[in-house]
Scaffold this motif. Sequence first.
Motif, mmCIF file in Angstrom:
data_model
loop_
_atom_site.group_PDB
_atom_site.id
_atom_site.type_symbol
_atom_site.label_atom_id
_atom_site.label_comp_id
_atom_site.label_asym_id
_atom_site.label_seq_id
_atom_site.Cartn_x
_atom_site.Cartn_y
_atom_site.Cartn_z
ATOM 1 N N ASP A 35 0.856 -1.189 0.000
ATOM 2 C CA ASP A 35 0.000 0.000 0.000
ATOM 3 C C ASP A 35 0.894 1.242 0.000
ATOM 4 O O ASP A 35 1.687 1.436 0.928
ATOM 5 C CB ASP A 35 -0.889 -0.018 1.235
ATOM 6 N N PRO A 36 0.800 2.105 -1.015
ATOM 7 C CA PRO A 36 1.664 3.286 -1.069
ATOM 8 C C PRO A 36 1.415 4.275 0.073
ATOM 9 O O PRO A 36 2.265 5.108 0.363
ATOM 10 C CB PRO A 36 1.352 3.909 -2.428
ATOM 11 N N THR A 40 2.148 6.623 5.753
ATOM 12 C CA THR A 40 1.280 7.722 6.185
ATOM 13 C C THR A 40 0.239 7.221 7.169
ATOM 14 O O THR A 40 -0.039 7.877 8.183
ATOM 15 C CB THR A 40 0.598 8.375 4.970
ATOM 16 N N LEU A 41 -0.330 6.059 6.917
ATOM 17 C CA LEU A 41 -1.306 5.455 7.831
ATOM 18 C C LEU A 41 -0.689 5.238 9.203
ATOM 19 O O LEU A 41 -1.307 5.548 10.226
ATOM 20 C CB LEU A 41 -1.808 4.130 7.246
ATOM 21 N N ARG A 42 0.519 4.722 9.226
ATOM 22 C CA ARG A 42 1.194 4.473 10.503
ATOM 23 C C ARG A 42 1.541 5.782 11.216
ATOM 24 O O ARG A 42 1.458 5.858 12.440
ATOM 25 C CB ARG A 42 2.436 3.608 10.296
ATOM 26 N N THR A 44 -0.185 8.553 10.997
ATOM 27 C CA THR A 44 -1.476 9.022 11.502
ATOM 28 C C THR A 44 -1.864 8.273 12.771
ATOM 29 O O THR A 44 -2.428 8.864 13.698
ATOM 30 C CB THR A 44 -2.565 8.858 10.418
ATOM 31 N N GLY A 45 -1.567 6.987 12.831
ATOM 32 C CA GLY A 45 -1.853 6.201 14.031
ATOM 33 C C GLY A 45 -1.199 6.788 15.270
ATOM 34 O O GLY A 45 -1.810 6.853 16.343
ATOM 35 N N TRP A 46 0.063 7.210 15.126
ATOM 36 C CA TRP A 46 0.744 7.860 16.252
ATOM 37 C C TRP A 46 0.022 9.147 16.632
ATOM 38 O O TRP A 46 -0.233 9.401 17.809
ATOM 39 C CB TRP A 46 2.199 8.179 15.882
ATOM 40 N N ALA A 47 -0.275 9.997 15.642
ATOM 41 C CA ALA A 47 -0.894 11.295 15.910
ATOM 42 C C ALA A 47 -2.247 11.142 16.596
ATOM 43 O O ALA A 47 -2.584 11.914 17.498
ATOM 44 C CB ALA A 47 -1.035 12.081 14.609
ATOM 45 N N GLU A 48 -3.002 10.133 16.192
ATOM 46 C CA GLU A 48 -4.334 9.906 16.753
ATOM 47 C C GLU A 48 -4.310 8.998 17.972
ATOM 48 O O GLU A 48 -5.340 8.777 18.601
ATOM 49 C CB GLU A 48 -5.244 9.304 15.687
ATOM 50 N N GLU A 49 -3.133 8.431 18.283
ATOM 51 C CA GLU A 49 -2.955 7.479 19.380
ATOM 52 C C GLU A 49 -3.863 6.262 19.231
ATOM 53 O O GLU A 49 -4.326 5.684 20.211
ATOM 54 C CB GLU A 49 -3.134 8.165 20.735
ATOM 55 N N SER A 50 -4.091 5.871 17.967
ATOM 56 C CA SER A 50 -4.929 4.709 17.683
ATOM 57 C C SER A 50 -4.106 3.461 17.368
ATOM 58 O O SER A 50 -4.613 2.344 17.472
ATOM 59 C CB SER A 50 -5.865 5.018 16.512
ATOM 60 N N HIS A 51 -2.856 3.657 16.962
ATOM 61 C CA HIS A 51 -1.945 2.542 16.687
ATOM 62 C C HIS A 51 -0.514 3.085 16.738
ATOM 63 O O HIS A 51 -0.214 4.094 16.101
ATOM 64 C CB HIS A 51 -2.206 1.927 15.310
ATOM 65 N N SER A 53 3.402 2.144 15.995
ATOM 66 C CA SER A 53 4.177 1.164 15.233
ATOM 67 C C SER A 53 5.644 1.552 15.212
ATOM 68 O O SER A 53 5.992 2.727 15.292
ATOM 69 C CB SER A 53 3.639 1.047 13.810
ATOM 70 N N TRP A 54 6.464 0.531 15.083
ATOM 71 C CA TRP A 54 7.907 0.726 15.029
ATOM 72 C C TRP A 54 8.508 -0.133 13.934
ATOM 73 O O TRP A 54 8.131 -1.287 13.764
ATOM 74 C CB TRP A 54 8.568 0.308 16.344
ATOM 75 N N ALA A 55 9.447 0.451 13.229
ATOM 76 C CA ALA A 55 10.327 -0.315 12.349
ATOM 77 C C ALA A 55 11.466 -0.791 13.239
ATOM 78 O O ALA A 55 12.112 0.017 13.906
ATOM 79 C CB ALA A 55 10.868 0.571 11.234
#
Length: 114
Positions: A35-36, A40-42, A44-51, A53-55
């Motif tokens: 998914d391109p 960005t989705l990940r 946004t997850g941080w900003a919204e505190e909904s998910h 994620s870490w590389a």
Amino acid sequence: MEPIEINAGTWYLRALRADDRIDDRPALAEGGITDPDYVTLRTTGWAEESHFSWAVCEPTTAEMVTEVGATPTGDGTAELTGWARVGFEAALEAGLTTVRRFVDGALGLRPTHR
């Protein structure tokens, strides 16, 4: 919340990136994620505190070898998930252990693993 970077000794955990300095999209593609808009989705997850994620990366090159995430469920828990590129299963386990401690200590949530 801003992404939190974590030094886990052998591995370095940071937010996913796709910019002029670091591009995780080739590593994501190796994990089957094409998914391109995924980075960005990940973000946004941080900003919204909904998910969160870490590389999980090689500390000397910042090359992503696995991804670990935590999704708050609304009941005081956070579901941990992750995947690894072939040959990096130990990095996945180390990443999950590190994120489990972060979720418990910093977020005050009880980690669960799918």
